[in-house]
Design a protein around this motif. Structure first.
Motif, PDB file in Angstrom:
ATOM      1  N   LEU A  51      30.842  47.084  35.449  1.00 37.35           N
ATOM      2  CA  LEU A  51      32.011  46.788  34.626  1.00 37.35           C
ATOM      3  C   LEU A  51      32.285  45.284  34.576  1.00 37.35           C
ATOM      4  O   LEU A  51      32.501  44.719  33.497  1.00 37.35           O
ATOM      5  CB  LEU A  51      33.235  47.525  35.186  1.00 37.35           C
ATOM      6  CG  LEU A  51      34.557  47.307  34.449  1.00 37.35           C
ATOM      7  CD1 LEU A  51      34.441  47.744  32.997  1.00 37.35           C
ATOM      8  CD2 LEU A  51      35.680  48.068  35.150  1.00 37.35           C
ATOM      9  N   ALA A  52      32.267  44.626  35.744  1.00 43.82           N
ATOM     10  CA  ALA A  52      32.653  43.221  35.812  1.00 43.82           C
ATOM     11  C   ALA A  52      31.600  42.287  35.212  1.00 43.82           C
ATOM     12  O   ALA A  52      31.932  41.280  34.601  1.00 43.82           O
ATOM     13  CB  ALA A  52      32.928  42.826  37.262  1.00 43.82           C
ATOM     14  N   VAL A  53      30.326  42.628  35.387  1.00 47.28           N
ATOM     15  CA  VAL A  53      29.255  41.742  34.954  1.00 47.28           C
ATOM     16  C   VAL A  53      28.787  42.063  33.533  1.00 47.28           C
ATOM     17  O   VAL A  53      28.539  41.167  32.727  1.00 47.28           O
ATOM     18  CB  VAL A  53      28.065  41.796  35.929  1.00 47.28           C
ATOM     19  CG1 VAL A  53      26.904  40.939  35.438  1.00 47.28           C
ATOM     20  CG2 VAL A  53      28.496  41.350  37.321  1.00 47.28           C
ATOM     21  N   LEU A  54      28.668  43.367  33.234  1.00 52.51           N
ATOM     22  CA  LEU A  54      28.103  43.782  31.950  1.00 52.51           C
ATOM     23  C   LEU A  54      29.106  44.380  30.982  1.00 52.51           C
ATOM     24  O   LEU A  54      28.867  44.392  29.771  1.00 52.51           O
ATOM     25  CB  LEU A  54      26.992  44.815  32.180  1.00 52.51           C
ATOM     26  CG  LEU A  54      25.805  44.401  33.048  1.00 52.51           C
ATOM     27  CD1 LEU A  54      24.831  45.566  33.159  1.00 52.51           C
ATOM     28  CD2 LEU A  54      25.117  43.181  32.488  1.00 52.51           C
ATOM     29  N   GLY A  55      30.207  44.935  31.516  1.00 46.89           N
ATOM     30  CA  GLY A  55      31.097  45.706  30.659  1.00 46.89           C
ATOM     31  C   GLY A  55      30.488  47.032  30.274  1.00 46.89           C
ATOM     32  O   GLY A  55      30.841  47.631  29.242  1.00 46.89           O
ATOM     33  N   ASP A  56      29.581  47.554  31.096  1.00 49.62           N
ATOM     34  CA  ASP A  56      28.876  48.806  30.813  1.00 49.62           C
ATOM     35  C   ASP A  56      29.259  49.879  31.821  1.00 49.62           C
ATOM     36  O   ASP A  56      29.713  49.568  32.933  1.00 49.62           O
ATOM     37  CB  ASP A  56      27.360  48.586  30.883  1.00 49.62           C
ATOM     38  CG  ASP A  56      26.807  47.897  29.641  1.00 49.62           C
ATOM     39  OD1 ASP A  56      27.419  48.048  28.569  1.00 49.62           O
ATOM     40  OD2 ASP A  56      25.771  47.226  29.750  1.00 49.62           O
ATOM     41  N   PRO A  57      29.049  51.148  31.482  1.00 49.74           N
ATOM     42  CA  PRO A  57      29.289  52.228  32.442  1.00 49.74           C
ATOM     43  C   PRO A  57      28.268  52.189  33.573  1.00 49.74           C
ATOM     44  O   PRO A  57      27.251  51.471  33.501  1.00 49.74           O
ATOM     45  CB  PRO A  57      29.149  53.501  31.602  1.00 49.74           C
ATOM     46  CG  PRO A  57      28.273  53.104  30.459  1.00 49.74           C
ATOM     47  CD  PRO A  57      28.603  51.668  30.168  1.00 49.74           C
ATOM     48  N   ASP A  58      28.519  52.984  34.595  1.00 56.80           N
ATOM     49  CA  ASP A  58      27.686  52.976  35.796  1.00 56.80           C
ATOM     50  C   ASP A  58      26.461  53.866  35.589  1.00 56.80           C
ATOM     51  O   ASP A  58      26.373  54.970  36.125  1.00 56.80           O
ATOM     52  CB  ASP A  58      28.522  53.459  36.987  1.00 56.80           C
ATOM     53  CG  ASP A  58      27.773  53.338  38.303  1.00 56.80           C
ATOM     54  OD1 ASP A  58      26.805  52.557  38.368  1.00 56.80           O
ATOM     55  OD2 ASP A  58      28.167  54.027  39.266  1.00 56.80           O
ATOM     56  N   ILE A  59      25.505  53.372  34.815  1.00 56.37           N
ATOM     57  CA  ILE A  59      24.281  54.140  34.551  1.00 56.37           C
ATOM     58  C   ILE A  59      23.039  53.313  34.890  1.00 56.37           C
ATOM     59  O   ILE A  59      21.993  53.468  34.282  1.00 56.37           O
ATOM     60  CB  ILE A  59      24.232  54.649  33.095  1.00 56.37           C
ATOM     61  CG1 ILE A  59      24.405  53.491  32.101  1.00 56.37           C
ATOM     62  CG2 ILE A  59      25.302  55.704  32.861  1.00 56.37           C
ATOM     63  CD1 ILE A  59      24.186  53.896  30.651  1.00 56.37           C
ATOM     64  N   THR A  60      23.183  52.420  35.854  1.00 52.78           N
ATOM     65  CA  THR A  60      22.075  51.628  36.386  1.00 52.78           C
ATOM     66  C   THR A  60      21.429  50.737  35.331  1.00 52.78           C
ATOM     67  O   THR A  60      20.198  50.635  35.250  1.00 52.78           O
ATOM     68  CB  THR A  60      21.003  52.549  37.037  1.00 52.78           C
ATOM     69  OG1 THR A  60      21.616  53.673  37.624  1.00 52.78           O
ATOM     70  CG2 THR A  60      20.260  51.791  38.141  1.00 52.78           C
ATOM     71  N   LEU A  61      22.250  50.101  34.530  1.00 52.92           N
ATOM     72  CA  LEU A  61      21.734  49.108  33.592  1.00 52.92           C
ATOM     73  C   LEU A  61      21.699  47.716  34.214  1.00 52.92           C
ATOM     74  O   LEU A  61      20.942  46.857  33.785  1.00 52.92           O
ATOM     75  CB  LEU A  61      22.599  49.078  32.328  1.00 52.92           C
ATOM     76  CG  LEU A  61      22.586  50.339  31.470  1.00 52.92           C
ATOM     77  CD1 LEU A  61      23.514  50.181  30.278  1.00 52.92           C
ATOM     78  CD2 LEU A  61      21.175  50.677  31.006  1.00 52.92           C
ATOM     79  N   ILE A  62      22.527  47.502  35.217  1.00 48.56           N
ATOM     80  CA  ILE A  62      22.580  46.197  35.861  1.00 48.56           C
ATOM     81  C   ILE A  62      21.294  45.956  36.652  1.00 48.56           C
ATOM     82  O   ILE A  62      20.656  46.901  37.139  1.00 48.56           O
ATOM     83  CB  ILE A  62      23.824  46.093  36.764  1.00 48.56           C
ATOM     84  CG1 ILE A  62      24.135  44.628  37.086  1.00 48.56           C
ATOM     85  CG2 ILE A  62      23.672  46.925  38.033  1.00 48.56           C
ATOM     86  CD1 ILE A  62      25.540  44.411  37.586  1.00 48.56           C
ATOM     87  N   THR A  63      20.913  44.699  36.760  1.00 50.46           N
ATOM     88  CA  THR A  63      19.671  44.359  37.452  1.00 50.46           C
ATOM     89  C   THR A  63      19.944  43.737  38.812  1.00 50.46           C
ATOM     90  O   THR A  63      21.056  43.285  39.101  1.00 50.46           O
ATOM     91  CB  THR A  63      18.843  43.367  36.616  1.00 50.46           C
ATOM     92  OG1 THR A  63      19.563  42.118  36.536  1.00 50.46           O
ATOM     93  CG2 THR A  63      18.587  43.901  35.218  1.00 50.46           C
ATOM     94  N   LEU A  64      18.894  43.673  39.616  1.00 51.80           N
ATOM     95  CA  LEU A  64      18.999  43.032  40.928  1.00 51.80           C
ATOM     96  C   LEU A  64      19.437  41.580  40.790  1.00 51.80           C
ATOM     97  O   LEU A  64      20.283  41.108  41.554  1.00 51.80           O
ATOM     98  CB  LEU A  64      17.660  43.120  41.650  1.00 51.80           C
ATOM     99  CG  LEU A  64      17.507  42.250  42.900  1.00 51.80           C
ATOM    100  CD1 LEU A  64      18.549  42.600  43.949  1.00 51.80           C
ATOM    101  CD2 LEU A  64      16.090  42.377  43.462  1.00 51.80           C
ATOM    102  N   THR A  65      18.878  40.867  39.832  1.00 50.22           N
ATOM    103  CA  THR A  65      19.222  39.458  39.655  1.00 50.22           C
ATOM    104  C   THR A  65      20.713  39.286  39.408  1.00 50.22           C
ATOM    105  O   THR A  65      21.348  38.387  39.983  1.00 50.22           O
ATOM    106  CB  THR A  65      18.433  38.867  38.472  1.00 50.22           C
ATOM    107  OG1 THR A  65      17.041  39.042  38.709  1.00 50.22           O
ATOM    108  CG2 THR A  65      18.735  37.383  38.312  1.00 50.22           C
TER     109      THR A  65
END
Length: 288
Positions: A51-65
């Motif tokens: 939410l804070a970084v991408l504004g996306d739901p929690d479906i593992t779109l965020i990356t390690l970086t």
């Protein structure tokens, strides 16, 4: 050395006899608020990061970086130990090793690795788990990658709500045997389940949310629970506040009429304004 002190503080919590609630943190200001209020540890959740970084739901779109960079920003802003929800380690056991290395370098106090199959499999609506053998491989990989022995590695399983309590215990005991530092369970809904887990394992326990009947800290502490999450209300509150403020401004409310804004005193304290002015005087010759 500074990172090691944070990790040792987290280890002291896990080796203690009491259960605490962590602060849900997600950026430099939220972690400073948590530190100033006296929280002992922060929790950087995957859903909050999305939410804070991408504004996306929690479906593992965020990356390690992206996770590591946000952790690095928080490490700079505060000395509060932070546990990072590292999801599934962003891949297989070799990816888990990279995840540990990056989050350790970013200053995390510890991290959790779960045995959920992520991202969600094609055509499967229900959350699934990886095999026990693959889960064990991930925990072993995480431990092998750890450069600072004080970094806390926590094995997480959601088996209690996805398969069975017996499977959760079986997985926990196998992960415990790898040498991880603590066990994190989600989906525990009753005292009987927690008590069975506590009787079957030895390591400190973390819980991801508890029903009212088992929310008393004294009870949880007696079952070897050392950290019990309370969800992620701060980011929800912040989102609502930003929404209401922008809505009011869009509707023509003048800024001076807005309610609920942080005072200049609070902003100055959280930005460590006094420290900056002292450094300006010392290093730049700026008069206070």
């Amino acid at each position: 050395m500074a990172f090691r002190q944070r990790r040792e503080a987290l280890r002291a919590i896990l080796s203690g006899s009491s259960c605490i609630h962590p602060a849900s943190v997600y950026d430099a200001i939220s972690i400073r608020v948590a530190e100033d209020l006296g929280f002992e540890v922060g929790m950087f959740g995957g859903s909050v990061a999305s939410l804070a970084v991408l504004g996306d739901p929690d479906i593992t779109l965020i990356t390690l970086t992206e996770i590591a960079e946000q952790m690095r920003r928080m490490s700079r802003a505060s000395v509060l130990p932070v546990l990072v929800d590292a999801d599934h380690g962003y891949g297989n056991a070799l990816n888990v090793r990279r995840t540990v290395q990056e989050l350790e370098a970013a200053g995390a106090g510890g991290l959790t690795i779960e045995d959920t199959l992520l991202p969600q499999a094609f055509g499967e609506a229900k959350t699934q788990l990886i095999s026990l053998e693959e889960g064990v491989g991930k925990m072993r990989g995480a431990l092998d990658a750890r450069g600072d022995p004080s970094l806390v590695i926590v094995a997480r399983t959601g088996a209690a709500s996805l398969t069975s309590l017996d499977d959760a215990i079986r997985r926990a005991r196998a992960y415990e045997a790898t040498g991880v530092d603590a066990l994190f369970f989600t989906g525990i809904k009753a005292r009987t389940g927690l008590e069975a887990i506590a009787a079957a394992t030895r390591l400190p326990i973390m819980l991801g949310g508890t029903p009212e009947e088992m929310s008393a800290l004294d009870y949880l502490g007696g079952q070897r629970v050392r950290i019990a999450l309370q969800g992620h209300a701060p980011v929800a509150a912040a989102t609502q506040a930003v929404y209401e403020t922008l809505k009011a401004l869009r509707e023509g409310i003048p800024p001076k009429s807005l309610k609920g804004l942080a005072s200049s005193e609070l902003i100055g304290r959280l930005t460590r304004d006094a420290d900056m002015k002292s450094r300006g005087a010392e290093f730049l010759g700026i008069k206070k």
